[in-house]
Design an enzyme around this catalytic site. Sequence first.
Site, PDB file in Angstrom:
ATOM      1  N   ASP A   1      15.349  27.972  10.280  1.00 19.91           N
ATOM      2  CA  ASP A   1      15.836  27.084  11.331  1.00 19.91           C
ATOM      3  C   ASP A   1      15.313  25.665  11.125  1.00 19.91           C
ATOM      4  OD1 ASP A   1      17.327  26.605  13.619  1.00 19.91           O
ATOM      5  OD2 ASP A   1      15.661  27.007  14.963  1.00 19.91           O
TER       6      ASP A   1
ATOM      7  N   HIS B   1      19.661  30.559  17.268  1.00 19.11           N
ATOM      8  CA  HIS B   1      18.965  29.292  17.035  1.00 19.11           C
ATOM      9  C   HIS B   1      19.602  28.538  15.877  1.00 19.11           C
ATOM     10  CE1 HIS B   1      14.790  29.579  19.136  1.00 19.11           C
ATOM     11  NE2 HIS B   1      15.779  29.905  19.936  1.00 19.11           N
TER      12      HIS B   1
END
Length: 338
Positions: A287, A308
């Site tokens: 991420d 995410h």
Amino acid sequence: MLYLDGGAGGGQLVRTALSLSLVTGEAFEMENIRGNRSPPGLKAQHVACVSVAESVADADVDGGFEGSETLQFDPGAVTSDPVDVSVGTAGSTTLVSETLLPVAVALDDPLTLTVSGGTDVRWSPPADYLRYVKRPLCSRFGVSFDVAVNRRGFYPAGGGQLTVRIDPSDPAPLDFHSHPPLDGLDVYSVASDALADASVADRQVEGVRDALADAGIDVPVRPSVTYAESTSPGTAVVLAARCGDVVAGFDAYGERGVPAETIGARAVEAFTEWYRGDAPLDRHMADQLLVWVALAGGNIRIPAVTEHVQTNLDVIRAFGYDTDVRETDDSVVVERAE
């Protein structure tokens, strides 16, 4: 001005928007911030992220207060003046630092950021993850920064402090595609000095060793045990899996009433899943590196497209960076479209 919807994700969307706004000079307005969280709106650590971004670029800001569900941010030119901010209580100092790291591509001189708050708190990278996992990984593609832990801060009192020096950088395209052989596992186990008599940090390491043995994984373990002064008692353990110049990280935090050995074993659970897969990056780093794929190009192989990752990509694309996602049998490749 870009108009962004923050309702589908958490604070990462705010941090990504701030980072890219600083780098591109593009103003944005984000509505419905953390709309799917309870309570919604900016929390103290998000306000600190806005504050450091505002300071670095002398930005015009509207809505940068705790509880605000709308934020307008219009940056000026990035400067290298030192920045000092307090998150308050145990708000994450590492997440505030993450917000400013991408400005490395816009700096003419080194920038020093000092953040006070929580250095090792839940739902955020521990200080040793930033130091021993992300820093060496970023150096592989030409981004240089140093991290000093001046004082540890655990939940709930915080009271810790990090200093991060960010150097001007011209990153090369990322290339994290293969899973190199594992050289060894560095174990960074830290506990407040109030827990030294109970050997908590040492026992976390033993929990790591036992869990590895139970999983049938035979790798060299290199422990580093620290007992640190802190306002609140607390513990953290970070595993840095080193595969040549690629590093993957896994962590766990201590809990009242949970044996230290169990905390060490929890970190091994995440490591084991990664070890048996084919993606070189851990889930959290996947991420965090999306912004760098946008800025520098190249590609990274990640374990999966989590919520995410997807919402973060949406913000990155809104700033004009075209990123592609390709699924393979056991992982996903994210790359910047050329």
